[in-house]
Design a protein around this motif. Structure first.
Motif, PDB file in Angstrom:
ATOM      1  N   ARG A  45       0.836  -1.219   0.000  1.00 21.94           N
ATOM      2  CA  ARG A  45       0.000   0.000   0.000  1.00 21.94           C
ATOM      3  C   ARG A  45       0.865   1.261   0.000  1.00 21.94           C
ATOM      4  O   ARG A  45       0.601   2.209  -0.733  1.00 21.94           O
ATOM      5  CB  ARG A  45      -0.922   0.012   1.215  1.00 21.94           C
ATOM      6  CG  ARG A  45      -2.148  -0.821   1.064  1.00 21.94           C
ATOM      7  CD  ARG A  45      -3.127  -0.574   2.220  1.00 21.94           C
ATOM      8  NE  ARG A  45      -4.221  -1.500   2.113  1.00 21.94           N
ATOM      9  CZ  ARG A  45      -4.286  -2.674   2.745  1.00 21.94           C
ATOM     10  NH1 ARG A  45      -3.322  -3.049   3.555  1.00 21.94           N
ATOM     11  NH2 ARG A  45      -5.318  -3.466   2.577  1.00 21.94           N
ATOM     12  N   ALA A  46       1.886   1.266   0.835  1.00 22.35           N
ATOM     13  CA  ALA A  46       2.769   2.430   0.908  1.00 22.35           C
ATOM     14  C   ALA A  46       3.454   2.670  -0.428  1.00 22.35           C
ATOM     15  O   ALA A  46       3.541   3.817  -0.892  1.00 22.35           O
ATOM     16  CB  ALA A  46       3.807   2.240   2.014  1.00 22.35           C
ATOM     17  N   ASP A  47       3.917   1.611  -1.056  1.00 20.54           N
ATOM     18  CA  ASP A  47       4.574   1.746  -2.351  1.00 20.54           C
ATOM     19  C   ASP A  47       3.582   2.255  -3.396  1.00 20.54           C
ATOM     20  O   ASP A  47       3.901   3.129  -4.205  1.00 20.54           O
ATOM     21  CB  ASP A  47       5.174   0.411  -2.777  1.00 20.54           C
ATOM     22  CG  ASP A  47       6.130   0.532  -3.953  1.00 20.54           C
ATOM     23  OD1 ASP A  47       6.267   1.634  -4.529  1.00 20.54           O
ATOM     24  OD2 ASP A  47       6.747  -0.483  -4.316  1.00 20.54           O
ATOM     25  N   ALA A  48       2.372   1.708  -3.388  1.00 14.07           N
ATOM     26  CA  ALA A  48       1.354   2.140  -4.356  1.00 14.07           C
ATOM     27  C   ALA A  48       1.036   3.620  -4.180  1.00 14.07           C
ATOM     28  O   ALA A  48       0.934   4.366  -5.167  1.00 14.07           O
ATOM     29  CB  ALA A  48       0.081   1.304  -4.199  1.00 14.07           C
ATOM     30  N   LEU A  49       0.883   4.053  -2.955  1.00 14.41           N
ATOM     31  CA  LEU A  49       0.540   5.457  -2.695  1.00 14.41           C
ATOM     32  C   LEU A  49       1.689   6.407  -3.030  1.00 14.41           C
ATOM     33  O   LEU A  49       1.460   7.564  -3.376  1.00 14.41           O
ATOM     34  CB  LEU A  49       0.103   5.636  -1.246  1.00 14.41           C
ATOM     35  CG  LEU A  49      -1.225   4.959  -0.885  1.00 14.41           C
ATOM     36  CD1 LEU A  49      -1.465   5.011   0.616  1.00 14.41           C
ATOM     37  CD2 LEU A  49      -2.382   5.590  -1.645  1.00 14.41           C
ATOM     38  N   ALA A  50       2.913   5.909  -2.947  1.00 16.53           N
ATOM     39  CA  ALA A  50       4.076   6.748  -3.230  1.00 16.53           C
ATOM     40  C   ALA A  50       4.466   6.731  -4.704  1.00 16.53           C
ATOM     41  O   ALA A  50       5.367   7.441  -5.110  1.00 16.53           O
ATOM     42  CB  ALA A  50       5.256   6.284  -2.388  1.00 16.53           C
ATOM     43  N   SER A  51       3.767   5.922  -5.487  1.00 14.66           N
ATOM     44  CA  SER A  51       4.124   5.806  -6.906  1.00 14.66           C
ATOM     45  C   SER A  51       2.947   6.221  -7.779  1.00 14.66           C
ATOM     46  O   SER A  51       2.048   6.916  -7.339  1.00 14.66           O
ATOM     47  CB  SER A  51       4.567   4.378  -7.213  1.00 14.66           C
ATOM     48  OG  SER A  51       3.498   3.475  -7.002  1.00 14.66           O
TER      49      SER A  51
END
Length: 142
Positions: A45-51
């Motif tokens: 989730r963190a990666d998705a939100l940061a990308s």
């Protein structure tokens, strides 16, 4: 090393598609992530939100599907109804590679949805039918 495993696995939820991924792929991810399921989803989730990903809807759906498919927690703990001694009794064989191969084949049958993980009679029936005729599949779809 759990951190390395999280980094390695966090892309799998990001590649998930509710339309393209079958239950076997989700069960395989549950099994592979084990106790790291929640942290893996959090990192995804963190990666998705940061990308460039617009949202985490698919990851949220995956989390719900994983909870449904592993309601007992047996799959994430890799806890089939049989252990090595039960396999030896079912096959009438001594300890050795055949027992490991049977457990691997049973594990794959559970992931594929061919055998219910907690159904001892079904697991014994599968192992007896398998009887060492083939190697366990090791392919991965998710």
């Amino acid at each position: 090393d759990q951190v390395g495993l999280l980094v390695e696995m966090h892309m799998r939820p990001m590649l998930y598609s509710s339309k393209r991924t079958g239950d076997a792929g989700v069960r395989r991810l549950i099994r592979d992530a084990g106790a790291l399921r929640r942290p893996m989803l959090a990192v995804a989730r963190a990666d998705a939100l940061a990308s460039a990903h617009p949202d985490t809807n698919e990851i949220d759906e995956l989390e719900q599907r994983m909870a449904r498919l592993d309601a007992t927690g047996q799959l994430s703990r890799r806890q089939t109804a049989l252990d090595g001694a039960s396999v030896m009794a079912a096959l009438g064989c001594p300890p050795g590679p055949r027992v490991g191969a049977a457990l691997a084949a049973l594990d794959e049958a559970v992931v594929e949805g061919k055998v219910a993980i907690g159904d001892r009679d079904a697991c014994i029936g599968f192992v007896r039918q398998w009887g060492g005729k083939g190697e366990a599949r090791t392919g991965r779809t998710l």
